[in-house]
Design a protein around this motif. Sequence first.
Motif, PDB file in Angstrom:
ATOM      1  N   GLU A  25       1.005  -1.171  -0.046  1.00  0.00           N
ATOM      2  CA  GLU A  25      -0.197   0.125  -0.081  1.00  0.00           C
ATOM      3  C   GLU A  25       0.826   1.081   0.046  1.00  0.00           C
ATOM      4  O   GLU A  25       2.184   1.046   0.228  1.00  0.00           O
ATOM      5  CB  GLU A  25      -1.015   0.013   1.219  1.00  0.00           C
ATOM      6  N   THR A  26       0.311   2.418  -0.314  1.00  0.00           N
ATOM      7  CA  THR A  26       1.122   3.658  -0.519  1.00  0.00           C
ATOM      8  C   THR A  26      -0.043   4.709  -0.118  1.00  0.00           C
ATOM      9  O   THR A  26      -0.993   4.661  -0.086  1.00  0.00           O
ATOM     10  CB  THR A  26       1.805   3.673  -1.863  1.00  0.00           C
ATOM     11  N   HIS A  27       0.811   6.099   0.454  1.00  0.00           N
ATOM     12  CA  HIS A  27       0.022   7.011   0.682  1.00  0.00           C
ATOM     13  C   HIS A  27       0.953   8.213   0.472  1.00  0.00           C
ATOM     14  O   HIS A  27       2.111   7.940   0.039  1.00  0.00           O
ATOM     15  CB  HIS A  27      -0.336   6.934   2.158  1.00  0.00           C
ATOM     16  N   HIS A  28       0.453   9.501   0.555  1.00  0.00           N
ATOM     17  CA  HIS A  28       1.126  10.455   0.318  1.00  0.00           C
ATOM     18  C   HIS A  28       0.897  11.641   1.387  1.00  0.00           C
ATOM     19  O   HIS A  28      -0.191  11.829   1.530  1.00  0.00           O
ATOM     20  CB  HIS A  28       1.077  11.120  -1.142  1.00  0.00           C
ATOM     21  N   PRO A  29       1.976  12.229   1.974  1.00  0.00           N
ATOM     22  CA  PRO A  29       1.493  12.934   2.961  1.00  0.00           C
ATOM     23  C   PRO A  29       0.800  14.428   2.585  1.00  0.00           C
ATOM     24  O   PRO A  29       0.023  14.985   3.470  1.00  0.00           O
ATOM     25  CB  PRO A  29       2.815  13.454   3.724  1.00  0.00           C
ATOM     26  N   MET A  30       0.882  14.770   1.348  1.00  0.00           N
ATOM     27  CA  MET A  30       0.077  15.786   0.797  1.00  0.00           C
ATOM     28  C   MET A  30      -1.256  15.559   0.274  1.00  0.00           C
ATOM     29  O   MET A  30      -1.870  16.440  -0.061  1.00  0.00           O
ATOM     30  CB  MET A  30       1.045  16.692  -0.278  1.00  0.00           C
ATOM     31  N   ALA A  31      -1.707  14.202   0.227  1.00  0.00           N
ATOM     32  CA  ALA A  31      -2.954  13.908  -0.520  1.00  0.00           C
ATOM     33  C   ALA A  31      -4.108  14.168   0.579  1.00  0.00           C
ATOM     34  O   ALA A  31      -3.942  13.720   1.608  1.00  0.00           O
ATOM     35  CB  ALA A  31      -2.782  12.446  -0.945  1.00  0.00           C
ATOM     36  N   ARG A  32      -5.297  14.257  -0.136  1.00  0.00           N
ATOM     37  CA  ARG A  32      -6.221  14.583   0.772  1.00  0.00           C
ATOM     38  C   ARG A  32      -7.431  13.822   0.506  1.00  0.00           C
ATOM     39  O   ARG A  32      -8.344  13.350   1.255  1.00  0.00           O
ATOM     40  CB  ARG A  32      -6.868  16.184   0.804  1.00  0.00           C
ATOM     41  N   THR A  33      -7.140  13.210  -0.775  1.00  0.00           N
ATOM     42  CA  THR A  33      -8.278  12.110  -1.230  1.00  0.00           C
ATOM     43  C   THR A  33      -7.383  10.956  -1.899  1.00  0.00           C
ATOM     44  O   THR A  33      -6.230  10.829  -2.406  1.00  0.00           O
ATOM     45  CB  THR A  33      -9.154  12.493  -2.185  1.00  0.00           C
ATOM     46  N   VAL A  34      -8.096   9.793  -2.192  1.00  0.00           N
ATOM     47  CA  VAL A  34      -7.378   8.471  -2.714  1.00  0.00           C
ATOM     48  C   VAL A  34      -7.218   8.956  -4.047  1.00  0.00           C
ATOM     49  O   VAL A  34      -5.939   8.609  -4.646  1.00  0.00           O
ATOM     50  CB  VAL A  34      -8.558   7.408  -2.600  1.00  0.00           C
ATOM     51  N   THR A  35      -7.912   9.900  -4.840  1.00  0.00           N
ATOM     52  CA  THR A  35      -7.485  10.428  -6.259  1.00  0.00           C
ATOM     53  C   THR A  35      -6.211  10.946  -6.209  1.00  0.00           C
ATOM     54  O   THR A  35      -5.186  10.876  -7.181  1.00  0.00           O
ATOM     55  CB  THR A  35      -8.967  11.303  -6.809  1.00  0.00           C
ATOM     56  N   ASP A  36      -5.927  11.927  -5.117  1.00  0.00           N
ATOM     57  CA  ASP A  36      -4.608  12.539  -5.036  1.00  0.00           C
ATOM     58  C   ASP A  36      -3.599  11.449  -4.770  1.00  0.00           C
ATOM     59  O   ASP A  36      -2.344  11.809  -5.445  1.00  0.00           O
ATOM     60  CB  ASP A  36      -4.497  13.442  -3.817  1.00  0.00           C
ATOM     61  N   VAL A  37      -3.717  10.435  -4.105  1.00  0.00           N
ATOM     62  CA  VAL A  37      -3.021   9.563  -3.790  1.00  0.00           C
ATOM     63  C   VAL A  37      -2.531   8.679  -5.287  1.00  0.00           C
ATOM     64  O   VAL A  37      -1.082   8.639  -5.723  1.00  0.00           O
ATOM     65  CB  VAL A  37      -3.199   8.284  -2.850  1.00  0.00           C
ATOM     66  N   ARG A  38      -3.562   8.361  -6.101  1.00  0.00           N
ATOM     67  CA  ARG A  38      -3.044   8.054  -7.393  1.00  0.00           C
ATOM     68  C   ARG A  38      -2.570   8.588  -8.242  1.00  0.00           C
ATOM     69  O   ARG A  38      -1.595   8.435  -8.771  1.00  0.00           O
ATOM     70  CB  ARG A  38      -4.464   7.421  -7.816  1.00  0.00           C
ATOM     71  N   ARG A  39      -2.856  10.089  -8.145  1.00  0.00           N
ATOM     72  CA  ARG A  39      -1.983  10.973  -9.292  1.00  0.00           C
ATOM     73  C   ARG A  39      -0.453  11.244  -8.746  1.00  0.00           C
ATOM     74  O   ARG A  39       0.330  11.082  -9.559  1.00  0.00           O
ATOM     75  CB  ARG A  39      -2.682  12.496  -8.993  1.00  0.00           C
ATOM     76  N   LEU A  40      -0.426  11.121  -7.386  1.00  0.00           N
ATOM     77  CA  LEU A  40       0.763  11.559  -6.893  1.00  0.00           C
ATOM     78  C   LEU A  40       1.935  10.330  -6.962  1.00  0.00           C
ATOM     79  O   LEU A  40       3.145  10.557  -6.850  1.00  0.00           O
ATOM     80  CB  LEU A  40       0.882  12.056  -5.550  1.00  0.00           C
ATOM     81  N   ARG A  41       1.316   9.212  -6.715  1.00  0.00           N
ATOM     82  CA  ARG A  41       2.195   8.002  -7.007  1.00  0.00           C
ATOM     83  C   ARG A  41       2.207   7.486  -8.241  1.00  0.00           C
ATOM     84  O   ARG A  41       2.975   6.255  -8.436  1.00  0.00           O
ATOM     85  CB  ARG A  41       1.473   6.818  -5.806  1.00  0.00           C
ATOM     86  N   ARG A  42       1.653   7.860  -9.415  1.00  0.00           N
ATOM     87  CA  ARG A  42       1.872   7.166 -10.618  1.00  0.00           C
ATOM     88  C   ARG A  42       3.026   7.271 -11.143  1.00  0.00           C
ATOM     89  O   ARG A  42       3.657   6.375 -11.842  1.00  0.00           O
ATOM     90  CB  ARG A  42       0.977   8.229 -11.736  1.00  0.00           C
ATOM     91  N   ASP A  43       3.989   8.335 -10.799  1.00  0.00           N
ATOM     92  CA  ASP A  43       5.354   8.511 -11.173  1.00  0.00           C
ATOM     93  C   ASP A  43       6.361   7.329 -10.460  1.00  0.00           C
ATOM     94  O   ASP A  43       7.425   7.371 -10.935  1.00  0.00           O
ATOM     95  CB  ASP A  43       5.856   9.891 -11.031  1.00  0.00           C
ATOM     96  N   LEU A  44       5.907   6.979  -9.455  1.00  0.00           N
ATOM     97  CA  LEU A  44       6.746   5.874  -8.857  1.00  0.00           C
ATOM     98  C   LEU A  44       6.151   4.266  -9.196  1.00  0.00           C
ATOM     99  O   LEU A  44       6.643   3.302  -8.889  1.00  0.00           O
ATOM    100  CB  LEU A  44       6.354   5.840  -7.157  1.00  0.00           C
ATOM    101  N   GLY A  45       5.399   4.383 -10.338  1.00  0.00           N
ATOM    102  CA  GLY A  45       5.090   3.119 -11.044  1.00  0.00           C
ATOM    103  C   GLY A  45       3.575   2.484 -10.476  1.00  0.00           C
ATOM    104  O   GLY A  45       3.424   1.453 -11.008  1.00  0.00           O
ATOM    105  N   TRP A  46       3.005   2.990  -9.618  1.00  0.00           N
ATOM    106  CA  TRP A  46       1.599   2.506  -9.306  1.00  0.00           C
ATOM    107  C   TRP A  46       0.670   2.929 -10.573  1.00  0.00           C
ATOM    108  O   TRP A  46       0.717   3.995 -11.111  1.00  0.00           O
ATOM    109  CB  TRP A  46       0.886   3.269  -8.242  1.00  0.00           C
ATOM    110  N   ARG A  47      -0.160   1.904 -10.843  1.00  0.00           N
ATOM    111  CA  ARG A  47      -1.167   1.937 -11.998  1.00  0.00           C
ATOM    112  C   ARG A  47      -2.458   1.700 -11.535  1.00  0.00           C
ATOM    113  O   ARG A  47      -2.773   1.008 -10.600  1.00  0.00           O
ATOM    114  CB  ARG A  47      -0.803   0.836 -12.907  1.00  0.00           C
ATOM    115  N   GLN A  48      -3.351   1.985 -12.432  1.00  0.00           N
ATOM    116  CA  GLN A  48      -4.698   1.872 -12.102  1.00  0.00           C
ATOM    117  C   GLN A  48      -5.466   1.232 -13.120  1.00  0.00           C
ATOM    118  O   GLN A  48      -5.286   1.820 -14.402  1.00  0.00           O
ATOM    119  CB  GLN A  48      -5.669   3.172 -11.784  1.00  0.00           C
ATOM    120  N   ARG A  49      -6.091   0.142 -13.158  1.00  0.00           N
ATOM    121  CA  ARG A  49      -6.800  -0.452 -14.179  1.00  0.00           C
ATOM    122  C   ARG A  49      -8.335  -0.251 -14.188  1.00  0.00           C
ATOM    123  O   ARG A  49      -8.875   0.385 -13.389  1.00  0.00           O
ATOM    124  CB  ARG A  49      -6.712  -2.243 -13.562  1.00  0.00           C
ATOM    125  N   PRO A  50      -9.080  -0.508 -14.906  1.00  0.00           N
ATOM    126  CA  PRO A  50     -10.527  -0.304 -15.075  1.00  0.00           C
ATOM    127  C   PRO A  50     -11.022  -0.938 -13.898  1.00  0.00           C
ATOM    128  O   PRO A  50     -10.456  -2.020 -13.280  1.00  0.00           O
ATOM    129  CB  PRO A  50     -10.965  -1.274 -16.230  1.00  0.00           C
TER     130      PRO A  50
END
Length: 65
Positions: A25-50
């Motif tokens: 699992e991952t999180h980001h200290p600046m994220a306020r929503t799960v959508t923010d986490v997905r956007r901020l962690r995309r550069d680390l290789g996290w992906r979202q599927r349909p």
Amino acid sequence: MTAVNYPAIQCDGSGDGGKDGCYAETHHPMARTVTDVRRLRRDLGWRQRPAGRDICPDCWKAGHR
């Protein structure tokens, strides 16, 4: 004791259809929503599927999509 809630995403990329996830699992200290986490962690290789499945970099490389 202080409890803090924070948005996080968990990997859904297990090779057995999701029964036993890899428990990454991952999180980001600046994220306020799960959508923010997905956007901020995309550069680390996290992906979202349909259908909203989140895949960690290790499971993605292993082909667990």
